[in-house]
Design a protein around this motif. Structure first.
Motif, PDB file in Angstrom:
ATOM      1  N   ILE A 336      12.676  -8.422  -9.743  1.00  0.00           N
ATOM      2  CA  ILE A 336      13.126  -9.201 -10.897  1.00  0.00           C
ATOM      3  C   ILE A 336      12.253 -10.432 -11.150  1.00  0.00           C
ATOM      4  O   ILE A 336      12.522 -11.200 -12.072  1.00  0.00           O
ATOM      5  N   ARG A 337      11.182 -10.596 -10.346  1.00  0.00           N
ATOM      6  CA  ARG A 337      10.330 -11.768 -10.505  1.00  0.00           C
ATOM      7  C   ARG A 337       8.910 -11.408 -10.105  1.00  0.00           C
ATOM      8  O   ARG A 337       8.684 -10.661  -9.153  1.00  0.00           O
ATOM      9  N   VAL A 338       7.938 -11.931 -10.847  1.00  0.00           N
ATOM     10  CA  VAL A 338       6.530 -11.751 -10.509  1.00  0.00           C
ATOM     11  C   VAL A 338       6.123 -12.836  -9.528  1.00  0.00           C
ATOM     12  O   VAL A 338       6.320 -14.029  -9.784  1.00  0.00           O
ATOM     13  N   ILE A 339       5.548 -12.445  -8.391  1.00  0.00           N
ATOM     14  CA  ILE A 339       5.154 -13.425  -7.378  1.00  0.00           C
ATOM     15  C   ILE A 339       3.641 -13.621  -7.333  1.00  0.00           C
ATOM     16  O   ILE A 339       3.169 -14.582  -6.710  1.00  0.00           O
ATOM     17  N   ALA A 340       2.870 -12.737  -7.945  1.00  0.00           N
ATOM     18  CA  ALA A 340       1.412 -12.925  -8.004  1.00  0.00           C
ATOM     19  C   ALA A 340       0.849 -12.091  -9.136  1.00  0.00           C
ATOM     20  O   ALA A 340       1.411 -11.040  -9.498  1.00  0.00           O
ATOM     21  N   GLU A 341      -0.240 -12.563  -9.738  1.00  0.00           N
ATOM     22  CA  GLU A 341      -0.932 -11.845 -10.807  1.00  0.00           C
ATOM     23  C   GLU A 341      -2.418 -11.797 -10.511  1.00  0.00           C
ATOM     24  O   GLU A 341      -2.978 -12.731  -9.921  1.00  0.00           O
TER      25      GLU A 341
END
Length: 386
Positions: A336-341
Motif C-alpha cells: 500500500i506504499r512505495v518505499i523506493a523508486e
C-alpha cells in the motif's frame, strides 16, 4: 525492418527518487541507487509502427500488434513475419485501434489468445474483446469468438483503456477507459472507467464478482492502461493516466471506487477535478502511488522477478509515455506504499515513449516503444550490480 536484433548496454548511475503525493508515498523512500542492477538492452523486433502490447508464447515466439491492426512475430529460430488476420472491422484513429493482447493461460494446449480493439459493423461502433486461435507455425490468426462488447468509444479517440490480464483462476480482467463520458466512471451500468472481470471462456460476468450479474470489478477510474498481479501476494494493481496531474497506481479491492468523478451534473466532462475525490465520492480509495503535480503518462505495469534484480525483485516496472522512461516502484510488504523508486538511465529518453512493459519468467522484461517511427520490441535483462 522487422527482425533485426541489436544489443546495447549502459551503466550510468541510476536515479532513485519519489514524486508521489504525501498521502500515497508516506515517509521518503530509500535512495539505494547502488542496489539497482545495470541493464542489458536487446532489440528483438524493429521496424514497427505504434506497437501496443507484446506477449511471449511458451515456445519462445514473441507476438506484438501495431495499432493499425498488423500482427508481427519473432519465432524462436529468429525468423520474423506478419500474421494473416481479418481485422476489416477495426477502427483506427488517435489513441484507438488494436491495443491489448494476452495469451490464455492454457495457450500451449488451445492456441487461444485475446485482443482488445475498436470495432465497427454497420451502425455499431464500440471497443470489444476478441478471442483468436494461432496456427502452430505462427502465420495465421483465426477469430473464434467475441467475449465482451459495448466498451465505450470516444469519437475523439480518447481514453480507450484496453489492457487485458488473464488470471490463474480462469477469469480475464479488462481495464477500460471512460471514453470522456462524464457519467461513465461512477455509473455501475456503464463498462467505461472500470476494471472488468469476466469468465475467460464465455465472457460472462465472473462468479464471485462484487456486483450481482455485472462484469464490474472496480469503478471510478479514468483510463486504466495497465493491470498486473503482484507475485508474492496475488494482489492486482491498476496503472492509470491522470489529467494534468496524478497518474496513479492503485491496489484493487473488489467493489471499490477509486474516486474519478468528472460529471458536473449536466454531462460536462470536467478534467479539473482531482483524480481521487473523497469529497464527491465518499470512501474513495487513495492511490498507492501518484505522479503528483505533473503527469508522466503511465501506460503499463508488470512485476519483475528473479535474482538478477537483487533487492528490486518484486518491484513494479511502469512504462511511461510522456516521461519516456521505465520507472521501478518497490512496495512495502502490505503493498500500500512505495518505499523506493528507480529510473534506470538505459531506459530513460533513449528509446522515446514506452508503452508496454511485460515481465517474463526468466527474469527479463519485454518493452514496446510507441513513437511511430521505427518502433521496437526490446528485451531488458539485469546484467550486474552497480
Amino acid at each position: 525492418m522487422v527482425g533485426r536484433r541489436r544489443r546495447r548496454r549502459a551503466s550510468v548511475v541510476v536515479i532513485v527518487t519519489c514524486w508521489t503525493a504525501a498521502t500515497a508515498c508516506g515517509p521518503a523512500p530509500s535512495h539505494d541507487a547502488e542496489s539497482f542492477p545495470a541493464l542489458d538492452v536487446v532489440t528483438e523486433i524493429d521496424g514497427l509502427d505504434h506497437p501496443w502490447d507484446v506477449v511471449a508464447a511458451p515456445d519462445g515466439t514473441l507476438l506484438t500488434g501495431e495499432r493499425s491492426g498488423r500482427f508481427a512475430v519473432r519465432r524462436p529460430d529468429g525468423s520474423t513475419g506478419v500474421l494473416a488476420a481479418d481485422v476489416s472491422d477495426l477502427v483506427v484513429h488517435d489513441e484507438l485501434g488494436l491495443m491489448g493482447i494476452a495469451l490464455a493461460p492454457d495457450f500451449a494446449a488451445t492456441r487461444t489468445l485475446y485482443t482488445c480493439q475498436t470495432h465497427t459493423t454497420g451502425e455499431v461502433t464500440d471497443i470489444r474483446v476478441q478471442a483468436w486461435t494461432a496456427d502452430l507455425d505462427w502465420t495465421v490468426l483465426a477469430p473464434t469468438r467475441v467475449l465482451v462488447t459495448g466498451l465505450p468509444l470516444s469519437v475523439r479517440g480518447r481514453h480507450g483503456g484496453c489492457r487485458l490480464l488473464p488470471h490463474p483462476d480462469g477469469t480475464l480482467l479488462i481495464g477500460t477507459g471512460d471514453a470522456t463520458q462524464a457519467s461513465a466512471p461512477q455509473d455501475p451500468n456503464s463498462l467505461g472507467g472500470k476494471v472488468l472481470r469476466v469468465d475467460a471462456i464465455t465472457g460472462e460476468p465472473a462468479t464471485g464478482n462484487p456486483f450481482a450479474d455485472s462484469a464490474v470489478y472496480t469503478l471510478g477510474h479514468r483510463n486504466v492502461q495497465g493491470l498486473a498481479i503482484r507475485p508474492d501476494t496475488g494482489d492486482i494493481y491498476s496503472i492509470e493516466q491522470g489529467t494534468h496531474r496524478d497518474d496513479e497506481v492503485n491496489r484493487l479491492i473488489p467493489g471499490a471506487n477509486y474516486g474519478w468523478h468528472p460529471d458536473t451534473g449536466d454531462g460536462f466532462y470536467d478534467e479539473s477535478v482531482p483524480m481521487t475525490d473523497p469529497d464527491r465520492v465518499p470512501g474513495a480509495i487513495e492511490a498507492v502511488w501518484s505522479s503528483g503535480p505533473a503527469t508522466i503518462a503511465t501506460a503499463s505495469g508488470s512485476f519483475v522477478t528473479g535474482s538478477g534484480w537483487g533487492t528490486w525483485s518484486g518491484a513494479l516496472a511502469v512504462g511511461v509515455l510522456k516521461g519516456r522512461q521505465v520507472r521501478f516502484l518497490r512496495l512495502d510488504p502490505a503493498g500500500i506504499r512505495v518505499i523506493a523508486e528507480a529510473i534506470p538511465p538505459e531506459l530513460t529518453g533513449t528509446f522515446g515513449r514506452i508503452r508496454t512493459v511485460a515481465a517474463q519468467a526468466d527474469g527479463s522484461l519485454l518493452v514496446t516503444t510507441d513513437n511511430g517511427n521505427d518502433d521496437k520490441v526490446l528485451r531488458i535483462t539485469p546484467a550486474s550490480r552497480r
